[in-house]
Motif scaffolding. Sequence first.
Motif, PDB file in Angstrom:
ATOM      1  N   ILE A 184       0.855  -1.195   0.000  1.00 22.61           N
ATOM      2  CA  ILE A 184       0.000   0.000   0.000  1.00 22.61           C
ATOM      3  C   ILE A 184       0.886   1.238   0.000  1.00 22.61           C
ATOM      4  CG2 ILE A 184      -1.714   1.328   1.329  1.00 22.61           C
ATOM      5  CD1 ILE A 184      -2.906  -1.246   0.508  1.00 22.61           C
ATOM      6  N   ALA A 185       0.767   2.054  -1.052  1.00 24.46           N
ATOM      7  CA  ALA A 185       1.546   3.303  -1.142  1.00 24.46           C
ATOM      8  C   ALA A 185       0.603   4.411  -1.589  1.00 24.46           C
ATOM      9  CB  ALA A 185       2.693   3.123  -2.134  1.00 24.46           C
ATOM     10  N   SER A 186      -0.557   4.444  -0.948  1.00 20.09           N
ATOM     11  CA  SER A 186      -1.652   5.282  -1.461  1.00 20.09           C
ATOM     12  C   SER A 186      -1.725   6.644  -0.793  1.00 20.09           C
ATOM     13  CB  SER A 186      -2.974   4.524  -1.292  1.00 20.09           C
ATOM     14  OG  SER A 186      -3.097   4.132   0.045  1.00 20.09           O
ATOM     15  N   GLY A 187      -0.728   7.001   0.024  1.00 20.19           N
ATOM     16  CA  GLY A 187      -0.653   8.361   0.543  1.00 20.19           C
ATOM     17  C   GLY A 187      -1.598   8.632   1.697  1.00 20.19           C
ATOM     18  N   GLY A 188      -1.719   9.927   2.022  1.00 12.44           N
ATOM     19  CA  GLY A 188      -2.468  10.350   3.205  1.00 12.44           C
ATOM     20  C   GLY A 188      -3.935  10.621   2.910  1.00 12.44           C
ATOM     21  N   ALA A 189      -4.560  11.369   3.822  1.00  9.78           N
ATOM     22  CA  ALA A 189      -6.006  11.568   3.742  1.00  9.78           C
ATOM     23  C   ALA A 189      -6.353  13.030   4.001  1.00  9.78           C
ATOM     24  CB  ALA A 189      -6.705  10.656   4.754  1.00  9.78           C
ATOM     25  N   PRO A 199      -3.996  17.243  -2.959  1.00 10.39           N
ATOM     26  CA  PRO A 199      -4.885  17.126  -4.115  1.00 10.39           C
ATOM     27  C   PRO A 199      -6.107  16.255  -3.802  1.00 10.39           C
ATOM     28  CG  PRO A 199      -2.830  15.907  -4.462  1.00 10.39           C
ATOM     29  CD  PRO A 199      -2.668  16.667  -3.193  1.00 10.39           C
ATOM     30  N   LEU A 200      -7.085  16.296  -4.709  1.00  8.97           N
ATOM     31  CA  LEU A 200      -8.378  15.643  -4.442  1.00  8.97           C
ATOM     32  C   LEU A 200      -8.264  14.137  -4.226  1.00  8.97           C
ATOM     33  CD1 LEU A 200     -10.661  17.556  -6.983  1.00  8.97           C
ATOM     34  CD2 LEU A 200     -10.582  17.777  -4.476  1.00  8.97           C
ATOM     35  N   GLY A 201      -7.198  13.528  -4.755  1.00 11.07           N
ATOM     36  CA  GLY A 201      -7.067  12.073  -4.636  1.00 11.07           C
ATOM     37  C   GLY A 201      -6.603  11.597  -3.267  1.00 11.07           C
ATOM     38  N   ALA A 202      -6.285  12.517  -2.352  1.00 13.00           N
ATOM     39  CA  ALA A 202      -5.745  12.114  -1.046  1.00 13.00           C
ATOM     40  C   ALA A 202      -6.881  11.730  -0.103  1.00 13.00           C
ATOM     41  CB  ALA A 202      -4.888  13.232  -0.454  1.00 13.00           C
ATOM     42  N   THR A 203      -7.487  10.576  -0.364  1.00 14.99           N
ATOM     43  CA  THR A 203      -8.673  10.161   0.390  1.00 14.99           C
ATOM     44  C   THR A 203      -8.419   8.935   1.280  1.00 14.99           C
ATOM     45  OG1 THR A 203      -9.408   8.999  -1.605  1.00 14.99           O
ATOM     46  CG2 THR A 203     -10.383  11.149  -1.193  1.00 14.99           C
ATOM     47  N   GLY A 204      -7.142   8.622   1.498  1.00 18.64           N
ATOM     48  CA  GLY A 204      -6.812   7.581   2.476  1.00 18.64           C
ATOM     49  C   GLY A 204      -7.316   6.187   2.121  1.00 18.64           C
ATOM     50  N   ALA A 456     -16.744   7.037   1.375  1.00 20.07           N
ATOM     51  CA  ALA A 456     -16.964   5.992   2.392  1.00 20.07           C
ATOM     52  C   ALA A 456     -15.655   5.687   3.122  1.00 20.07           C
ATOM     53  CB  ALA A 456     -17.518   4.733   1.738  1.00 20.07           C
ATOM     54  N   ASN A 457     -14.541   5.665   2.388  1.00 12.69           N
ATOM     55  CA  ASN A 457     -13.241   5.459   3.038  1.00 12.69           C
ATOM     56  C   ASN A 457     -12.933   6.611   4.001  1.00 12.69           C
ATOM     57  OD1 ASN A 457     -12.669   3.037   1.770  1.00 12.69           O
ATOM     58  ND2 ASN A 457     -11.620   3.999   0.042  1.00 12.69           N
ATOM     59  N   LEU A 458     -13.223   7.834   3.543  1.00 14.62           N
ATOM     60  CA  LEU A 458     -12.960   8.994   4.406  1.00 14.62           C
ATOM     61  C   LEU A 458     -13.784   8.913   5.695  1.00 14.62           C
ATOM     62  CD1 LEU A 458     -12.810  11.905   1.782  1.00 14.62           C
ATOM     63  CD2 LEU A 458     -10.930  11.102   3.224  1.00 14.62           C
ATOM     64  N   LEU A 459     -15.032   8.474   5.555  1.00 13.36           N
ATOM     65  CA  LEU A 459     -15.882   8.370   6.752  1.00 13.36           C
ATOM     66  C   LEU A 459     -15.293   7.360   7.736  1.00 13.36           C
ATOM     67  CD1 LEU A 459     -18.423   8.882   8.428  1.00 13.36           C
ATOM     68  CD2 LEU A 459     -19.657   7.264   6.958  1.00 13.36           C
ATOM     69  N   GLN A 460     -14.829   6.250   7.200  1.00 14.10           N
ATOM     70  CA  GLN A 460     -14.236   5.222   8.073  1.00 14.10           C
ATOM     71  C   GLN A 460     -13.013   5.800   8.806  1.00 14.10           C
ATOM     72  OE1 GLN A 460     -12.994   1.723   5.935  1.00 14.10           O
ATOM     73  NE2 GLN A 460     -12.557   0.601   7.810  1.00 14.10           N
ATOM     74  N   LEU A 461     -12.186   6.537   8.087  1.00 11.84           N
ATOM     75  CA  LEU A 461     -10.981   7.097   8.695  1.00 11.84           C
ATOM     76  C   LEU A 461     -11.318   8.233   9.660  1.00 11.84           C
ATOM     77  CD1 LEU A 461      -8.516   7.095   5.668  1.00 11.84           C
ATOM     78  CD2 LEU A 461      -8.884   5.349   7.419  1.00 11.84           C
TER      79      LEU A 461
END
Length: 499
Positions: A184-189, A199-204, A456-461
């Motif tokens: 997993i190298a998908s960055g922060g949130a 940027p907009l893609g930083a959704t954790g 939904a991912n953002l809500l979980q985080l």
Amino acid sequence: MAERVVVVGSGAAGLTAALTASKAGHDVILMTKGPLGESNSLYAQGGIAAALFDDDSVEAHIADTLAAGAGLSDPVSARVLCQAGPARIHELIALGAEFDRCPDGRLARGLEAAHSVPRVVHAGGDATGRAIIAALVRAVRASRIAVWEHCFARDLLVGDDSVTGIRVLRDGREHTLAASAVIIASGGAGQLYRHSTNPLGATGDGVALALRAGVRLIDAEFVQFHPTTLAVPGTPLISEAVRGEGAVLLDARGERFMLREHPDAELAPRDVVARAIARQMQSQGDVPVLLDARPLGDAVLRRRFPGFVALAAAHGLNPSEVPVPVTPAAHYWMGGVEVDDDGRTALRGLSAVGEAACTRAHGANRLASNSLLEALVTGHRAALALEQPSAATLPRAEGRPAGGHRAISRSELQQVMWQWVGLHRDTAGLASAQALLAEASVPVSDEHRVADLETANLLQLAREVVAAASDRTESIGAHHRSDADLSSRQPEREVSIAC
Ligand SMILES: Cc1cc2nc3c(=O)[nH]c(=O)nc-3n(C[C@H](O)[C@H](O)[C@H](O)COP(=O)(O)OP(=O)(O)OC[C@H]3O[C@@H](n4cnc5c(N)ncnc54)[C@H](O)[C@@H]3O)c2cc1C
């Protein structure tokens, strides 16, 4: 040797992990949500910290990292990070990354606050991320790595206590991909917050899917905020050097509110400035404060801060004539998927690297320019460690109750986080956020709609950040509890969040 390695994300961490794994002989698929290289890394400005110079040492870099972390950093992880810095920079140079140089050919370097010596190397002035990503992307394109662009990692496949593959959305269809290892190298949130430099893609996403697979998220309460971003959509950074040169902050009536806040006014430590701006905004009806750079004059502004002048102009503003609206914004997440120093999680076959991961090297606050370094170092180490038997003895996550039934939009979620879980936190606000988020759910109308899945991912985080912030009742580092007692710990030295 692993049969197939899937790397999720093409920022500095993912590109490095993919290249290292491919060089080690693995069959690598690098999947990424947008075009190859689109990432937070691409927009990084100031540079990378590494002990590369004669008047510096790894020990000094470690000491600065630990001081910034306010006592919560893991000293072994900080050592692993700082020790590997010079080798990773030399590797980038070998790949063709053109760092700025002095007239005599030596690497140029900058000094940032909380670094005891100048050790931040940069490229293209303030376009360091662009130069690094260009070099890494070139190398990936020239390798035998399979690149899947515009591909959304949705969930991990887990069996027998190890990862067996990943579920992805590509070309509007769902695919199941078998893999013996996933990195997993998908960055922060950063998109958790209404104002963010990310940027907009930083959704954790990667952190959320690791959580759903039973891996723990740690240090979630530690979110670093940048004090001054232009208050326009996307909230781009405005360098702190603008204030250093004499720009001042004004409230809605045109008065310098920082004079009331701290003896050093606009030049107070960044966390202090960021919190004061947030407080001022709240007291004036959520209206941004103003950065008045007129005292610098047109000539100085154009010579010293051409980027700032161009940014303002793009929004119809001339900072030599009018004060510009600014707001603090979420910038970097110290928390992430719990990993050991080789990126391994509690789940066999699953690694995490870069901003998505947490080795605890940063502790309660990140030293400026240590995050690109972290992306390079952890990406490299995790790929090399694929060969070794798992040493991770990390605990698994305890499940949290599923959400409620009240629909929440992304902007509502971001507002809740901004208002109650942002720069100032207290028991009442956190309880309100917790209650609201517990009831919330993200209606996913179309199972293949990436924007809904991200929310939904953002809500979980968000629930995780609120829970961690509620549990930590003291103020420490980037986590500020307005209701904490005065014995709360802070770093010995000012922490730069310049970049
Ligand atoms: C404006 C700005 C300036 C900065 N300046 C500096 C600086 O000067 N120095 C410094 O050290 N740090 C800086 N930082 C921080 C630093 O850029 C990041 O911490 C670092 O780049 C993170 O790298 P990463 O590879 O872990 O993640 P990222 O670079 O964010 O890459 C994440 C990748 O994962 C992909 N992805 C995400 N979700 C999915 C999914 N579901 N499926 C597939 N792919 C997915 C994304 O598209 C992206 O390609 C800055 C950050 C910002 C926003």
